[in-house]
Design an enzyme around this catalytic site. Structure first.
Site, PDB file in Angstrom:
ATOM      1  CG  ASN A   1     -18.677   8.090  -8.767  1.00 21.28           C
ATOM      2  OD1 ASN A   1     -18.713   9.326  -9.059  1.00 21.28           O
ATOM      3  ND2 ASN A   1     -18.922   7.251  -9.894  1.00 21.28           N
ATOM      4  CB  THR A   2     -16.380   4.374  -3.911  1.00 23.53           C
ATOM      5  OG1 THR A   2     -17.619   4.648  -4.374  1.00 23.53           O
ATOM      6  CG2 THR A   2     -16.353   3.815  -2.417  1.00 23.53           C
TER       7      THR A   2
ATOM      8  CG  ASP B   1     -15.871  -1.009 -14.259  1.00 25.78           C
ATOM      9  OD1 ASP B   1     -15.754  -1.504 -13.073  1.00 25.78           O
ATOM     10  OD2 ASP B   1     -15.363  -0.048 -14.682  1.00 25.78           O
TER      11      ASP B   1
ATOM     12  CG  ASP C   1      -9.718   3.604 -12.444  1.00 24.41           C
ATOM     13  OD1 ASP C   1     -10.532   4.727 -13.092  1.00 24.41           O
ATOM     14  OD2 ASP C   1     -10.190   2.596 -11.958  1.00 24.41           O
TER      15      ASP C   1
ATOM     16  CB  VAL D   1      -7.345   1.841  -8.557  1.00 22.35           C
ATOM     17  CG1 VAL D   1      -6.151   0.771  -8.511  1.00 22.35           C
ATOM     18  CG2 VAL D   1      -8.656   1.389  -7.992  1.00 22.35           C
TER      19      VAL D   1
ATOM     20  CG  ASP E   1     -15.156   4.576 -15.851  1.00 28.02           C
ATOM     21  OD1 ASP E   1     -15.844   5.339 -16.594  1.00 28.02           O
ATOM     22  OD2 ASP E   1     -15.908   3.985 -15.159  1.00 28.02           O
TER      23      ASP E   1
END
Length: 265
Positions: free
Chosen positions: A9-10, A130, A6, A13, A110
């Site tokens: 942007n940061t 989310d 997954d 995972v 997502d």
């Protein structure tokens, strides 16, 4: 096993899922837009070695990416790291959802993964919060249809804007303050961010419930859901692995379809 990825942007995972969808060996990497597929493959293999994950033990992989320029490098990286071509969540794949928005092809992967997991795991309708770089609040209705939602600035974006656009306010960590009516600048910022975000979530949830004309399962996921959701007045169930579960369900659904098509041909 199936390797789940997954890409946010940061952070990105990763998780491993067995044939029953049980997750294990979840780890995070920084999302770095400058890295190549070779560099990501090297990073992934090094982490596999640290966690004692067998790269030959995977039967497939699935990718959700909200950073388009990294989708192909990650796909190449997984091909090199585990020898499998990954399923990429996007237009044309089977989701098991009816996506009732103006242009279904524009929905972020997502959001699809979160909706699929909510439909598979929880009573409907469901409201999914989310909390990533941006905060999204979306709805799967009682029929299992994805019907849309809202997007607002994430907690990190709000805090960075507060510190960078003012002369006297410092950069601080995201944590609850000692009390709501704060007596220091840092705690006043923490109170504003934590309780302000919680209040915004509560307000949007109230309006969603009014529009749905029924109660709903409230789900929180993403990096900061565990920090913010306990301060909401609504009872929100935090499921940190919601999107990974959704990716596993999407992989299974598309694998079954591929096998069915293969038999028919």
């Amino acid at each position: 096993m199936v390797l789940l990825l997954d890409c946010g942007n940061t952070h990105t995972v990763f998780g491993c899922a067995d044939s029953e969808g049980k997750l294990s060996q979840i780890f995070r990497m920084e999302t770095n837009r400058k890295k190549t597929g070779f560099e990501y493959a090297s990073d992934i293999r090094q982490i596999f070695a640290l966690l004692k994950i067998d790269p030959d033990g995977f039967c497939g992989a699935v990718i959700s990416s909200v950073v388009p320029q990294l989708t192909e490098p990650y796909r190449e990286a997984l091909r090199m790291a585990i020898g499998r071509d990954a399923l990429v969540i996007g237009p044309g794949i089977r989701t098991g959802l009816r996506i009732r928005i103006d242009d279904p092809g524009t929905i972020a992967p997502d959001l699809v993964a979160g909706a699929v997991a909510a439909k598979a795991k929880y009573p409907l309708p469901a409201i999914i919060i989310d909390m990533g770089t941006a905060t999204t609040i979306t709805v799967v209705d009682q029929n299992g249809d994805y019907i849309g939602g809202v997007i607002l600035p994430g907690v990190g974006i709000s805090m960075n804007a507060l510190a960078s656009e003012t002369s006297l306010l410092p950069s601080i960590d995201v944590a609850p303050s000692k009390k709501l009516i704060a007596t220091s600048t840092g705690d006043a910022m923490r109170s504003g961010i934590v309780y302000g975000t919680a209040g915004a979530l509560d307000g949007i949830i109230d309006r969603f419930l009014s529009e749905l004309h029924t109660e709903a399962t409230l789900l929180g996921t993403g990096g900061l859901a565990g920090v913010i959701c306990p301060y909401c007045r609504h009872k929100i169930l935090v499921d940190e692995e919601l999107l990974l579960h959704g990716l596993w369900h999407l992989f299974q659904l598309n694998e079954r379809e591929a096998h069915r098509t293969s038999r028919e041909s």
